[in-house]
Enzyme design. Sequence first.
Site, short mmCIF file in Angstrom:
data_model
loop_
_atom_site.label_atom_id
_atom_site.label_comp_id
_atom_site.label_asym_id
_atom_site.label_seq_id
_atom_site.Cartn_x
_atom_site.Cartn_y
_atom_site.Cartn_z
N ARG A 1 39.71 87.41 -9.39
CA ARG A 1 39.06 87.48 -8.00
C ARG A 1 39.65 89.04 -7.44
NH1 ARG A 1 40.67 82.75 -4.22
NH2 ARG A 1 42.90 83.68 -4.17
N SER B 1 32.87 76.53 -4.42
CA SER B 1 33.89 75.90 -3.51
C SER B 1 33.58 75.17 -2.67
CB SER B 1 34.76 76.97 -3.00
OG SER B 1 35.52 77.84 -4.07
N LYS C 1 45.31 82.63 0.52
CA LYS C 1 44.02 82.65 1.02
C LYS C 1 44.14 82.30 2.50
CE LYS C 1 39.12 82.17 0.11
NZ LYS C 1 37.98 81.36 -0.46
#
Length: 209
Positions: free
Chosen positions: A42, A111, A140
Amino acid sequence: MKLNKQDLSLYLVTDRHWTKDQSLVEQVEAGLKGGVTMVQLREKNLSDEEFLLKALELKELTTTYKVPFMINDNVWVAIQSDADGIHIGQDDLPADEVRKLVGEEKILGVSVQTVEQAQIAKRQGADYLGVGAVFSTDTKKDAKHVPLQVLKEICEAVNLPVVAIGGIDEDNVDELTGSGICGVAVVSAILASDDIMQAAKNLKRDWVL
């Protein structure tokens, strides 16, 4: 590559915020030695070209360890690096469009935070679902909390493997037992540790499938 449910059991999502004295590749390899079963790269702040270079490095490593390698969000990098798959969120391209771009052979993760989103993702070709944040997380900042009851409802409603993510660590992972998930996805629980390999081993030991 076809997805095996066991590939999701200990899913490492990268974050260079935690690299400290080690390179990202060194950290990921330590995690793999400790039992990580899947790796997602990521990168939110790199150019496509820089992202691709990191992806190529990690693809070589994960191939050596025979572990699936996923790219977060970036379809171009996923294709150019020949990653095993791509993981997308609700604000990215729809799953059916991503499926057309990457092809049927790539793993597609999506997700979700609700049963409705999960059902749509399945219809659009997802191979597995990531559900979270199941616990509070600093990794996050915009992650929405998903109660454990909703996690269970998603697992019951959709016949797809589900991995939980968000704030999971050695102290709370056992709370997810019986929820119906196939695995846990972690970032800081492994990467922030002074002993990454041992942290991965501990999570693998504590997580009861």
